[in-house]
Scaffold this active site. Structure first.
Site, PDB file in Angstrom:
ATOM      1  N   TYR A 272       0.839  -1.201   0.000  1.00 33.22           N
ATOM      2  CA  TYR A 272       0.000   0.000   0.000  1.00 33.22           C
ATOM      3  C   TYR A 272       0.870   1.246   0.000  1.00 33.22           C
ATOM      4  O   TYR A 272       2.047   1.207   0.369  1.00 33.22           O
ATOM      5  CB  TYR A 272      -0.920   0.016   1.227  1.00 33.22           C
ATOM      6  CG  TYR A 272      -0.174   0.112   2.539  1.00 33.22           C
ATOM      7  CD1 TYR A 272       0.258  -1.036   3.194  1.00 33.22           C
ATOM      8  CD2 TYR A 272       0.116   1.348   3.110  1.00 33.22           C
ATOM      9  CE1 TYR A 272       0.952  -0.959   4.386  1.00 33.22           C
ATOM     10  CE2 TYR A 272       0.812   1.437   4.305  1.00 33.22           C
ATOM     11  CZ  TYR A 272       1.230   0.285   4.940  1.00 33.22           C
ATOM     12  OH  TYR A 272       1.927   0.369   6.112  1.00 33.22           O
ATOM     13  N   CYS A 273       0.280   2.351  -0.441  1.00 33.98           N
ATOM     14  CA  CYS A 273       0.901   3.669  -0.315  1.00 33.98           C
ATOM     15  C   CYS A 273      -0.231   4.666  -0.078  1.00 33.98           C
ATOM     16  O   CYS A 273      -1.353   4.265   0.222  1.00 33.98           O
ATOM     17  CB  CYS A 273       1.725   4.014  -1.554  1.00 33.98           C
ATOM     18  SG  CYS A 273       0.757   4.066  -3.071  1.00 33.98           S
ATOM     19  N   THR A 274       0.026   5.960  -0.228  1.00 36.15           N
ATOM     20  CA  THR A 274      -0.979   6.957   0.138  1.00 36.15           C
ATOM     21  C   THR A 274      -2.232   6.880  -0.732  1.00 36.15           C
ATOM     22  O   THR A 274      -3.342   6.795  -0.234  1.00 36.15           O
ATOM     23  CB  THR A 274      -0.389   8.380   0.024  1.00 36.15           C
ATOM     24  OG1 THR A 274       0.913   8.364   0.581  1.00 36.15           O
ATOM     25  CG2 THR A 274      -1.250   9.389   0.739  1.00 36.15           C
TER      26      THR A 274
END
Ligand SMILES: [Zn+2]
Ligand SMILES: [Zn+2]
Length: 288
Positions: free
Chosen positions: A169-171
């Protein structure tokens, strides 16, 4: 305000045309924001009136058929100006040939929420250390990157098992588009990425598996689990990372927030100007 990213091959001329059109829309509607354009696509976060957002969304949808947006409201003006910049990449991995192929598995916040609780899954945060420091998912591995382009090297040297599912995941999802491709390139078989990123997850699970706040690249600094601009953090006037230690400036006595690291290093200063004044004073004294 609204945010999007799309990978889509563009010619140099198309990039220039889109830049011109977006600048016009931004100026006409007095918007603020940052948009990046490259031959690989477009990535942006902009703010303005409902009508302005509507206009820019309509333009982008006409330009890139399959584009999706994430919307927010914010009392904080997220950017000072409206900028449309042309770059080499819309998210810099600096590893040529690593382009999203559309084959990686995007999973919904609900699927992510279920998978993150499985024991056979490696949960991997693809963001930088100054982001992971203020919030991460439970059980996530933090590669402690200084910059996203360190990611390929990190994966190579990590001992993340290649035969087990990796949940990343990331932002907002854009970094995972390239991170997942990079991992596939390095032989990882089963890679899942959180669709729409942390912010999309928090919309559905404000009380879920996320701990802390989510750093964002604009004046809101970070979002709390209700996706509201952070009340806790502001950018440390010395290093630019999120800071939450309240103190008074040694030079002008104004209240300011610094990060714990900078506070350890020198007497607190609220601005570049005050810091300069302090070093100047120290220099004058030692000169006598
Ligand atoms: Zn600092
Ligand atoms: Zn000051």
């Amino acid at each position: 305000m609204t945010q999007w990213y799309i990978f889509h091959d563009l010619t140099d001329q198309e990039v220039l045309d889109i830049q011109k059109n977006l600048r016009e829309i931004g100026a006409q509607h007095d918007m603020n924001g940052l948009i990046l354009l490259a031959s690989e696509g477009c990535n942006g976060t902009v703010a303005g009136t409902a009508e302005a957002i509507e206009t820019i969304r309509a333009y982008l949808t006409e330009q890139f058929a399959a584009i999706s947006f994430q919307d927010w409201t914010s009392d904080v003006r997220p950017f000072k100006r409206f900028k449309v910049d042309i770059r080499k990449e819309i998210v810099a991995l600096k590893h040529e040939g690593i382009l999203p192929s559309g084959n990686s598995k995007h999973i919904s916040p609900k699927q992510f929420h279920e998978m993150i609780q499985r024991e056979d899954v490696t949960v991997l945060d693809t963001r930088n250390a100054y982001e992971t420091n203020i919030g991460t998912f439970e059980n996530a591995i933090d590669p402690k990157l200084n910059s996203f382009h360190e990611f390929p090297n990190y994966v190579e040297q990590s001992n993340i098992p290649k035969d087990k599912p990796v949940l990343m995941y990331c932002t907002s999802g854009i970094r995972c588009e390239k991170a997942s491709e990079e991992m596939a390139h390095q032989g990882y078989k089963e890679i899942y990425q959180l669709d729409g990123g942390i912010t999309n997850y928090l919309k559905e699970y404000p009380e879920g598996k996320w701990n802390g706040e989510c750093f964002v690249f604009d004046h809101r600094v970070a979002l709390d689990s209700a996706l509201l601009p952070s009340k806790r953090y502001s950018l440390c006037p010395k290093c630019g990372n999120p800071g939450d230690v309240k103190t008074a400036c040694t030079a002008c006595n104004a209240q300011c927030k610094l990060c714990a690291d900078c506070l350890k290093q020198a007497p607190p200063a609220c601005s570049k100007r005050c810091r300069h004044e302090l070093t100047q004073n120290a220099f004058d004294k030692s000169g006598k």
